[in-house]
Structure formats: structure tokens, C-alpha cells
Design a protein around this motif. Structure first.
Motif, PDB file in Angstrom:
ATOM      1  N   ALA A 136       1.095  -0.850  -0.001  1.00  0.00           N
ATOM      2  CA  ALA A 136      -0.097   0.214  -0.180  1.00  0.00           C
ATOM      3  C   ALA A 136       1.386   1.339  -0.012  1.00  0.00           C
ATOM      4  CB  ALA A 136      -1.131  -0.350   1.316  1.00  0.00           C
ATOM      5  N   HIS A 137       1.802   1.069   1.564  1.00  0.00           N
ATOM      6  CA  HIS A 137       2.588   2.286   0.588  1.00  0.00           C
ATOM      7  C   HIS A 137       3.547   2.629  -0.537  1.00  0.00           C
ATOM      8  CE1 HIS A 137       3.062   0.782   5.191  1.00  0.00           C
ATOM      9  NE2 HIS A 137       2.152   1.668   5.074  1.00  0.00           N
ATOM     10  N   TYR A 140       0.267   4.120  -2.627  1.00  0.00           N
ATOM     11  CA  TYR A 140       0.180   5.778  -2.231  1.00  0.00           C
ATOM     12  C   TYR A 140       1.791   6.399  -2.522  1.00  0.00           C
ATOM     13  CZ  TYR A 140      -3.094   3.928   0.926  1.00  0.00           C
ATOM     14  OH  TYR A 140      -4.665   3.934   1.169  1.00  0.00           O
ATOM     15  N   GLU A 141       2.176   5.739  -2.406  1.00  0.00           N
ATOM     16  CA  GLU A 141       3.958   6.686  -3.176  1.00  0.00           C
ATOM     17  C   GLU A 141       3.118   6.615  -5.232  1.00  0.00           C
ATOM     18  OE1 GLU A 141       7.428   4.528  -1.829  1.00  0.00           O
ATOM     19  OE2 GLU A 141       6.996   6.355   0.074  1.00  0.00           O
ATOM     20  N   ARG A 142       3.367   5.826  -5.197  1.00  0.00           N
ATOM     21  CA  ARG A 142       3.325   6.102  -6.830  1.00  0.00           C
ATOM     22  C   ARG A 142       2.314   6.952  -7.530  1.00  0.00           C
ATOM     23  NH1 ARG A 142       3.164   0.420  -7.188  1.00  0.00           N
ATOM     24  NH2 ARG A 142       0.994   0.658  -7.136  1.00  0.00           N
ATOM     25  N   LEU A 143       1.189   7.102  -6.805  1.00  0.00           N
ATOM     26  CA  LEU A 143       0.279   8.642  -6.720  1.00  0.00           C
ATOM     27  C   LEU A 143       0.572   9.528  -6.312  1.00  0.00           C
ATOM     28  CD1 LEU A 143      -3.347   6.277  -5.385  1.00  0.00           C
ATOM     29  CD2 LEU A 143      -2.501   6.757  -7.603  1.00  0.00           C
ATOM     30  N   GLY A 144       1.514   9.764  -5.797  1.00  0.00           N
ATOM     31  CA  GLY A 144       2.932  11.386  -5.268  1.00  0.00           C
ATOM     32  C   GLY A 144       2.319  11.296  -3.837  1.00  0.00           C
ATOM     33  N   PHE A 145       2.100  10.718  -3.368  1.00  0.00           N
ATOM     34  CA  PHE A 145       2.048  10.630  -2.159  1.00  0.00           C
ATOM     35  C   PHE A 145       3.281  10.506  -1.031  1.00  0.00           C
ATOM     36  CE2 PHE A 145      -3.132  10.140  -1.675  1.00  0.00           C
ATOM     37  CZ  PHE A 145      -3.257  10.226  -1.149  1.00  0.00           C
ATOM     38  N   ALA A 146       3.621  11.814  -0.306  1.00  0.00           N
ATOM     39  CA  ALA A 146       4.620  12.188   0.248  1.00  0.00           C
ATOM     40  C   ALA A 146       4.562  11.494   1.823  1.00  0.00           C
ATOM     41  CB  ALA A 146       5.505  13.108   0.190  1.00  0.00           C
ATOM     42  N   ARG A 147       6.109  11.080   1.978  1.00  0.00           N
ATOM     43  CA  ARG A 147       6.094  10.089   3.420  1.00  0.00           C
ATOM     44  C   ARG A 147       6.030  11.482   4.217  1.00  0.00           C
ATOM     45  NH1 ARG A 147       7.291   4.694   4.591  1.00  0.00           N
ATOM     46  NH2 ARG A 147       7.106   3.443   1.859  1.00  0.00           N
TER      47      ARG A 147
END
Length: 159
Positions: A136-137, A140-147
Motif C-alpha cells: 500500500a505504501h 500511495y507513493e506512485r500516486l504522489g503521496f509523500a512520507r
């Protein structure tokens, strides 16, 4: 596919998705308890909360007769003083049926949620994800979400 606000009729399917993300559970065998009914009623009656579903469509492009729920998420709109006073959208309970992953349904679900939040005037979308959900992480990163933050939780004892 149809993206819409969940109805009470969708509750067993949503609970089946949340119960086990690695298997497809039959919603007809999913127990819906009073606590689920109360929680769904609270979400449904709160203008700052939405349980959203992505459903299959029939050959004519309308929702299929069985209304198969392929994915779900909850959006909560949070007012705040940061971000210039803009609301933010909190995404929770994101799930796609195990047998339909890899078809782009999750990306579409998140795209539609972002469009909905943007339309409401939100300045950002945030989410948390269990540290064990490494796939899932990556999603989300592929979608542009940043940690960008480290999350903390404190379980509270029920009275």
C-alpha cells in the motif's frame, strides 16, 4: 464503474473488504453488528464524513444488478487554521477487492476522492497506513503521496 456515496445496503460489502484485504469475503456472510450500524449512521449523518464506494457496472453502463462493491474509502473533511484556513481531507479505510487489484481501480478510487476533496476546497489530502502494509505504501507513493510526517496512535480504554 460508478463512484458514489455508500448506502446502508453497501455496509456488508464494505465490512467484508475491511475484514480481510487479502481475500474476497462474501458480504452475505459478513456480520453487521449494532456498532457497525451506529458508526455507519454517524458517518452518513455527518456533513464532514463520507463513506465512498466504487461499484461494478452492467453492460449498459449503469450499476450492475448485484451492485458489486469493488473498492471503498472514507473521506473526512477537517477544518483547520493551517494551509491558509483550507480544509484538508483525511482518507481512511482504503480497500480494493483482492481479486480486482492490478486493474487500476485503486488509482481511480483515489483520483476520484482527490477530485471530490478538491471540489470541496480542500488544500491537501492526508492519510496514514499501517507500517506492515508495504505494498500500500508503494501504491500511495506512485500516486504522489509523500512520507512527510511520522504518525502516532494511542489506544483508549472504553469506559
Amino acid at each position: 464503474m460508478i463512484f458514489r456515496v455508500a448506502t446502508r445496503r453497501d455496509l456488508p460489502a464494505v465490512l467484508a473488504l475491511l475484514a480481510d484485504e487479502d481475500q474476497v469475503l462474501d458480504p452475505a456472510t459478513t456480520a453487521v453488528g449494532e456498532e457497525h450500524e451506529r458508526a455507519f449512521a454517524a458517518i452518513e449523518s455527518d456533513a464532514r464524513n463520507e463513506m465512498l464506494v466504487l461499484t461494478d457496472t452492467g453492460a449498459d453502463g449503469t450499476e450492475g444488478s448485484d451492485g458489486t462493491v469493488l473498492g471503498c474509502l472514507q473521506l473526512t473533511y477537517i477544518p483547520g487554521l493551517g494551509q491558509g484556513g483550507q480544509e484538508r481531507a483525511l482518507v481512511e479505510a482504503v480497500r480494493v477487492r483482492a481479486d480486482r487489484r492490478g486493474e487500476g481501480l485503486g488509482a481511480e478510487l483515489m483520483r476520484l476522492a482527490a477530485e471530490r476533496a478538491r471540489g470541496r476546497g480542500c488544500g491537501l489530502i492526508q492519510l496514514t497506513s499501517n507500517k506492515r502494509r508495504t505494498a500500500a505504501h508503494r501504491f500511495y507513493e506512485r500516486l504522489g503521496f509523500a512520507r512527510s510526517h511520522e504518525g502516532f496512535k494511542l489506544p483508549l480504554e472504553r469506559p
